[in-house]
Design a protein around this motif. Structure first.
Motif, PDB file in Angstrom:
ATOM      1  N   GLU A 201       0.832  -1.196   0.000  1.00  0.00           N
ATOM      2  CA  GLU A 201       0.000   0.000   0.000  1.00  0.00           C
ATOM      3  C   GLU A 201       0.869   1.248   0.000  1.00  0.00           C
ATOM      4  OE1 GLU A 201      -3.199   0.159  -0.299  1.00  0.00           O
ATOM      5  OE2 GLU A 201      -3.643  -1.992  -0.121  1.00  0.00           O
ATOM      6  N   SER A 202       0.429   2.266  -0.732  1.00  0.00           N
ATOM      7  CA  SER A 202       1.189   3.516  -0.769  1.00  0.00           C
ATOM      8  C   SER A 202       0.308   4.625  -1.297  1.00  0.00           C
ATOM      9  CB  SER A 202       2.427   3.371  -1.667  1.00  0.00           C
ATOM     10  OG  SER A 202       2.033   3.237  -3.028  1.00  0.00           O
ATOM     11  N   ALA A 203       0.808   5.856  -1.221  1.00  0.00           N
ATOM     12  CA  ALA A 203       0.122   6.981  -1.849  1.00  0.00           C
ATOM     13  C   ALA A 203       0.184   6.816  -3.367  1.00  0.00           C
ATOM     14  CB  ALA A 203       0.784   8.289  -1.429  1.00  0.00           C
ATOM     15  N   PHE A 204      -0.687   7.535  -4.067  1.00  0.00           N
ATOM     16  CA  PHE A 204      -0.763   7.421  -5.519  1.00  0.00           C
ATOM     17  C   PHE A 204       0.591   7.718  -6.149  1.00  0.00           C
ATOM     18  CE2 PHE A 204      -2.199   9.629  -9.613  1.00  0.00           C
ATOM     19  CZ  PHE A 204      -2.286   8.439 -10.325  1.00  0.00           C
ATOM     20  N   ASN A 205       1.080   6.756  -6.926  1.00  0.00           N
ATOM     21  CA  ASN A 205       2.351   6.892  -7.630  1.00  0.00           C
ATOM     22  C   ASN A 205       2.031   7.175  -9.097  1.00  0.00           C
ATOM     23  OD1 ASN A 205       4.785   6.380  -9.098  1.00  0.00           O
ATOM     24  ND2 ASN A 205       5.552   5.162  -7.374  1.00  0.00           N
ATOM     25  N   GLU A 206       2.011   8.460  -9.453  1.00  0.00           N
ATOM     26  CA  GLU A 206       1.578   8.834 -10.804  1.00  0.00           C
ATOM     27  C   GLU A 206       2.527   8.313 -11.874  1.00  0.00           C
ATOM     28  OE1 GLU A 206       0.860  12.934 -13.289  1.00  0.00           O
ATOM     29  OE2 GLU A 206      -0.019  12.791 -11.272  1.00  0.00           O
ATOM     30  N   ALA A 207       3.819   8.287 -11.582  1.00  0.00           N
ATOM     31  CA  ALA A 207       4.784   7.813 -12.577  1.00  0.00           C
ATOM     32  C   ALA A 207       4.544   6.341 -12.908  1.00  0.00           C
ATOM     33  CB  ALA A 207       6.207   8.024 -12.066  1.00  0.00           C
ATOM     34  N   ALA A 208       4.328   5.510 -11.881  1.00  0.00           N
ATOM     35  CA  ALA A 208       4.061   4.089 -12.119  1.00  0.00           C
ATOM     36  C   ALA A 208       2.729   3.902 -12.832  1.00  0.00           C
ATOM     37  CB  ALA A 208       4.067   3.334 -10.790  1.00  0.00           C
ATOM     38  N   PHE A 209       1.740   4.693 -12.433  1.00  0.00           N
ATOM     39  CA  PHE A 209       0.429   4.637 -13.082  1.00  0.00           C
ATOM     40  C   PHE A 209       0.554   4.943 -14.577  1.00  0.00           C
ATOM     41  CE2 PHE A 209      -3.453   6.943 -14.394  1.00  0.00           C
ATOM     42  CZ  PHE A 209      -4.418   5.980 -14.132  1.00  0.00           C
TER      43      PHE A 209
END
Length: 330
Positions: A201-209
């Motif tokens: 679990e983590s905060a939204f990772n926009e780069a991975a998304f």
């Protein structure tokens, strides 16, 4: 929102958006916006029997109904399904507010319980294709057209969620729609498959998304069933951190949804028509990020449009005062 008494005095309708896992009730004003809102977890999938449905509604909105007994109550969503309060037959595409209002049926119950009207879902049954259905989203779409009249002439409206809906609108009618099980597929893969074992679990990772979105955009021809396995292999080989794998998978699945949805939109001749997102801010943010990366577009983002849609259905049924700018456009 208005104070309790102000909301009660100004309300034209008690609207109910009753899904599988939650019940949301609204006092709705003349502009289609919620003056007050309440919710609980008595979704249509967790209760059964007319008495249980009547009791659940009374718990969340009973004081409103007793304070203004003449105020109409209209409900949409899974409450009208086979496993809901009453199985209300689907209306057929193309449909507008009048067509949906015509299909509403009164709830069962004795004289001691207030009768409410339950909206039908919507059926898209095109020749050569399997049927598609929705319950609740059709009311949100009607509400979006009321709140944003420029969408009525022609638009593609996307409702992200467990079962995302892509709807084509022309001349104020929902012409056709397609369901993508993106949210449910993500949840199943994350919780019940080998892919979830390495994820953290983590905060939204926009780069991975966006890596996932790009994989679907550039290499989607390889097939989603093949590409999904990268959410494991990228972790096993150490090329992606465990905290990023979940957002990569999310981006991949949403990317495939856009790959199909945008092509479907273009085939309908709506590629230059507005595209609107209707749903929670968090989900719409993901879809907005994916859309900008995929096509460079920015969609119109709307929050909960169900109250406006419920009011339009009530007006179409003659239950609430009409406004000259409302029904003609939808």
């Amino acid at each position: 929102m208005a104070t309790g008494q102000q909301a009660l005095d100004a309300a034209q309708l008690i609207g109910v958006d009753w899904g599988s896992t939650s019940l949301r009730a609204f006092l709705i004003g003349a502009d289609g916006l919620a003056l007050a809102e309440r919710a609980n977890g008595d979704g249509a999938s967790v209760i059964s029997g007319a008495g249980a449905f009547a009791a659940a509604l009374d718990e969340v909105a009973g004081d409103w109904m007793r304070a203004r007994p003449a105020l109409p109550v209209v409900a949409c969503g899974m409450v009208g399904s086979l496993h809901g309060w009453l199985d209300v037959p689907y209306a057929a595409c193309p449909a507008d507010a009048r067509a949906l209002a015509t299909g509403m049926l009164p709830s069962p119950g004795g004289a001691e319980s207030k009768q409410i009207l339950i909206a039908p879902g919507l059926l898209c049954d095109e020749s050569g294709l399997p049927p598609d259905v929705m319950r609740g989203e059709e009311t949100q779409i009607i509400g979006a057209l009321h709140l944003q009249p420029q969408l009525s002439e022609g638009a593609c409206i996307v409702l992200p969620g467990t079962h995302s809906k892509w709807a084509q609108v022309r001349h104020g009618k929902i012409r056709r729609f397609a369901t993508h099980m993106t949210g449910e597929l993500y949840a199943v893969l994350r919780k019940h498959s080998v892919l979830g074992r390495l994820m953290e679990e983590s905060a939204f990772n926009e780069a991975a998304f966006l890596d996932g979105v790009e994989a679907a955009r550039r290499h989607g021809h390889l097939g989603v069933a093949h590409q999904m396995f990268a959410a494991r292999t990228l972790g096993v080989t150490g090329r992606m951190a465990p905290a990023a794998l979940g957002d990569y998978l999310s981006g991949l699945l949403i990317g495939h949804e856009f790959r199909a949805g945008l092509a479907w939109r273009e085939q309908a001749g709506l590629e230059t028509a507005p595209l609107a997102l209707v749903g929670s801010a968090e989900l719409c943010r993901r879809y907005q990020v994916a859309l900008r990366h995929y096509s460079g577009e920015r969609a119109l983002a709307l929050d909960n449009t169900a109250p406006a849609g419920l009011l339009l259905l009530a007006r179409a049924a003659g239950l609430a005062p009409s406004q000259s700018t409302s029904l003609e456009s939808v």
